[in-house]
Design an enzyme around this catalytic site. Structure first.
Site, PDB file in Angstrom:
ATOM      1  N   GLU A 198      -2.270  -4.860   4.188  1.00 39.42           N
ATOM      2  CA  GLU A 198      -1.579  -5.636   5.335  1.00 39.42           C
ATOM      3  C   GLU A 198      -0.967  -4.324   6.376  1.00 39.42           C
ATOM      4  O   GLU A 198      -1.182  -3.682   6.200  1.00 39.42           O
ATOM      5  CB  GLU A 198      -0.490  -6.313   4.296  1.00 39.42           C
ATOM      6  CG  GLU A 198       0.811  -4.343   4.296  1.00 39.42           C
ATOM      7  CD  GLU A 198      -0.127  -3.306   2.969  1.00 39.42           C
ATOM      8  OE1 GLU A 198      -1.530  -3.842   2.580  1.00 39.42           O
ATOM      9  OE2 GLU A 198      -0.332  -2.625   3.659  1.00 39.42           O
ATOM     10  N   SER A 201       7.105  11.354  11.975  1.00 42.92           N
ATOM     11  CA  SER A 201       5.553  10.653  11.176  1.00 42.92           C
ATOM     12  C   SER A 201       4.330   9.694  11.518  1.00 42.92           C
ATOM     13  O   SER A 201       3.183   9.901  12.156  1.00 42.92           O
ATOM     14  CB  SER A 201       5.989   9.261   9.980  1.00 42.92           C
ATOM     15  OG  SER A 201       6.762   8.608  10.817  1.00 42.92           O
ATOM     16  N   LYS A 212      -0.306   7.456   8.499  1.00 44.82           N
ATOM     17  CA  LYS A 212      -1.232   6.425   7.699  1.00 44.82           C
ATOM     18  C   LYS A 212      -2.247   6.543   8.083  1.00 44.82           C
ATOM     19  O   LYS A 212      -3.489   6.582   6.789  1.00 44.82           O
ATOM     20  CB  LYS A 212      -0.948   4.885   8.225  1.00 44.82           C
ATOM     21  CG  LYS A 212       0.255   4.420   8.687  1.00 44.82           C
ATOM     22  CD  LYS A 212       0.743   4.068   7.258  1.00 44.82           C
ATOM     23  CE  LYS A 212       2.103   2.929   7.399  1.00 44.82           C
ATOM     24  NZ  LYS A 212       2.223   3.152   6.105  1.00 44.82           N
TER      25      LYS A 212
END
Lengths: 268, 402
Positions: B113, B377, B91
């Protein structure tokens, strides 16, 4: 001619009052009675929502309304049947306000056909900008549905002019920067927005979002809007009275009556 | 495959993607799109972003050859270690990119969000780094299951708004962030967390995440002298997967495989495997929905995959057959979590564990010595509570068969 076009044509301009109801709230049967009451009191036209699971343009009051209606069984079929019921006793222009996935899932052509067959006169997809509507405008036109597109305070003049042109029934002017919901006061920015749109075009526009009192409605009409939509303020009455259907009926009648008499007083 | 370009922004219905939003959001999206198109080719912008990625976030991330996973499958399994990036997940790539963009645009407020909380933390980081006040919308259910991430966001100065509407998870957090943005479009930058939503978000997030695949491609060529046979990544909204896939899209021989949330088999988040095309959250893509088009609630043990839709580029890849997507169950992901912990000493995020699980299943059917690149990830520290409390169809630590 499309009922909205007839209602809002410039020579007839007197300011239309259009209550918004969520079809099926609190139940399909009661919803029909509330709508009939509003029409009896002289509502000029109606904007009618079909419940959607995730209404991103709506504030808490209309979100809750959609949930109540959905829980009471108001799926798309039931909602279109309600429209057909209304059409049986009223000749008022009826606009549908939906989120696009409901149209998409049924098929654009099929949805427009079914909406027109039920007796709707116009269709607004809240999450489709006028220049991204794809096959929707052609399908609406082919089925005799007027188009309605949103225009907001942050829409630049050139784009607003194109929206006013593209909306064959009326342009839905979003009166506030925000989601639907009643506001205490009419903001100066709302007044400026109405004046700006009126300067831009003689084509019909109707103001909704954040209009919560009869005096707001009348002021918006006086500033030059062709119509005004009140939603959350009415739906709050349904919410507040819960099971007391008679009280909701009484309050909604009183509100519609107050707008009509305030408008008459103002025009005299 | 042809990716979206500027002219696609002007096109309407008929392909996946689009910009299906209420009119008040058209102006801010247009403003972001213009800024992105200007800065994406701007040398100064890239230099700043490269500097941050290298010296602040820790890029390039390693590519690790796992001998034990390889031995289990007969393939050569490489893990792209995005779990080692600053904050412990991919992210960061996106929030540094978009945060820098918001900063260059002079925005005075960031909103985002978050599902698992990873994107919320990464946005809070960007807010702190670039000095922009930040507010995060997070489902009340997710706040409950990701309490430590909520604390991290607050430590970095962000305000966290609990969202109680709907299923109180990622879908509803996006609804509420969009509602906030409608009200405050003028000064607010909505830092969208995945390669989904209205244009330009899918394309922009893909742009910032594509560093994953670009690095991995170079690294695998250095290590093996050939391209991987298969690239595997988990898919919720799909940003880590599109980031891993992007550099290989034109390599027709490289298989692209996505692991979707199979949930408990009944409730799930497998939009591509089990959903239908629809239009929601600003995009034309695949969604879990009922006969009328009402959006369904998703379920996954991994909060980051608990979303009933998927980014439009994945819908295109799915429809064209360029990538294939398979559901992986909660219990299988959990098993892979334990296995990677025991075998390699790595605690993967439960999201990433879906990709590991799928790799182990598929690996046995691949040609021997096929190279498989798995995007790891994120790290699993955030999931320890979930793993401890798991009461699914298998309980506790998996027995490892040697």
């Amino acid at each position: 001619m499309n009922r909205f076009v007839t209602l809002l044509q410039p020579s007839q301009r007197r300011g239309a009052f259009m209550p918004f109801f969520m079809l099926g709230d609190p139940t399909p049967a009661r919803s029909l009675e509330l709508i009939r009451a509003a029409l009896d009191e002289g509502a000029d036209a109606l904007e009618l929502g079909i419940p959607f699971s995730d209404p991103i343009a709506d504030g808490k009051v209309i979100q809750a309304s959609a949930q109540r209606a959905a829980r009471a069984g108001a799926d798309v079929r039931v909602c279109l049947d309600l429209v057909a019921e209304i059409r049986r006793f009223s000749d008022a222009p009826l606009g549908l306000l939906v989120y696009y996935n409901l149209i998409h899932r049924r098929g654009v052509e099929a949805f427009c056909q079914d909406a027109a067959a039920a007796g709707a006169d116009a269709l607004l997809a809240a999450d489709v900008p006028f220049d991204r509507a794809g096959e929707l405008p052609a399908a609406m036109e082919a089925n005799g549905l007027g188009s309605v597109y949103l225009c907001s305070q942050n829409t630049p003049d050139d784009r607003a002019a194109r929206i006013l042109q593209a909306s064959t029934a009326f342009t839905y002017a979003v009166g506030v920067m925000g989601t639907t919901g009643a506001r205490e006061d009419l903001a100066p920015a709302t007044r400026e927005f109405v004046l700006r749109l009126r300067r831009l075009s003689p084509r019909p526009f109707v103001v909704g979002f954040g209009v919560s009192r009869p005096e707001h409605a009348v002021e918006i009409l006086r500033l030059g809007a062709d119509g005004v939509i009140v939603g959350s303020a009415l739906i709050r009455m349904i919410e507040r009275h819960g099971e007391d259907h008679a009280a909701a009926m009484r309050d909604i009648r009183a509100f519609v009556g107050a707008v009509k008499s305030a408008r008459t007083a103002c025009q005299d | 495959m042809r990716m979206h370009d500027a002219s696609d922004f002007e096109r309407g219905v008929g392909r996946f993607g689009g910009q299906y939003v209420p009119e008040p959001l058209v102006a801010p999206l247009t403003e972001i799109r213009r800024a992105f198109l200007r800065f994406r080719n701007d040398a100064g912008f890239h230099e700043k972003l490269e500097h941050l990625l290298r010296h602040y976030a820790g890029r390039p991330t390693p590519l690790y050859f796992s001998p034990k996973l390889s031995a289990r499958t007969g393939c050569r399994i490489y893990l792209k270690r995005e779990d080692l990036l600053h904050l412990g997940a991919h992210k960061t790539n996106n929030t540094l990119g978009q945060g820098l963009l918001a900063h260059m645009m002079g925005k005075r407020r960031l909103i985002a969000e978050t599902g698992a909380g990873q994107h919320g933390v990464a946005t809070a980081m960007a807010g702190a780094l670039f000095g922009i006040p930040t507010e995060i919308f997070m489902g009340a259910v997710d706040i409950e299951r990701q309490a430590m991430n909520v604390f991290r966001m607050k430590l970095m100065g962000a305000t966290v708004h609990p969202v109680t509407s709907g299923s109180a998870t990622l879908k509803d957090a996006i609804n509420e962030a969009l509602r906030d943005w409608i009200a405050r479009a003028e000064d607010t930058y909505y830092l969208f967390g995945t390669a989904a939503g209205p244009e330009p978000f899918p394309e922009m997030v893909t742009h910032f995440q594509s560093v994953i695949g670009r690095e991995a491609r170079t690294q695998i060529l250095e290590a093996e002298g050939r391209l991987p046979h298969t690239v595997v990544a988990c898919v919720g909204g799909g940003s880590n997967a599109i980031g891993a896939f992007h550099a290989f899209l034109d390599d027709a021989d490289v298989q692209l495989i996505g692991a979707e949330a199979g949930g408990d088999g009944t409730k799930h988040g497998a939009s591509l495997s089990a959903g239908l095309p629809g239009v929601f959250h600003g995009m034309h893509s695949y969604f879990l929905q009922d006969k009328d088009g009402q959006i369904a609630e998703a379920h996954s043990i991994a909060a980051g995959l608990d979303y009933p839709g998927v980014g439009p580029l994945h819908s295109e890849l799915h429809q064209s057959g360029r990538a294939r997507y398979f559901p992986v169950r909660d219990s299988e992901a959990l098993e892979a979590f334990h296995l990677l912990a025991r075998e390699d000493g790595i605690l993967p995020a439960l999201e990433s564990a879906h990709a590991i699980a799928l790799t182990l299943q598929m690996g046995k059917e691949l040609p021997s010595n096929a190279i498989v690149l798995v995007n790891l990830s994120g790290r699993g520290d955030k999931d320890l509570h979930t793993v401890l409390e798991w009461k699914g169809d298998r309980v506790g630590v998996m027995p490892i068969q040697k």
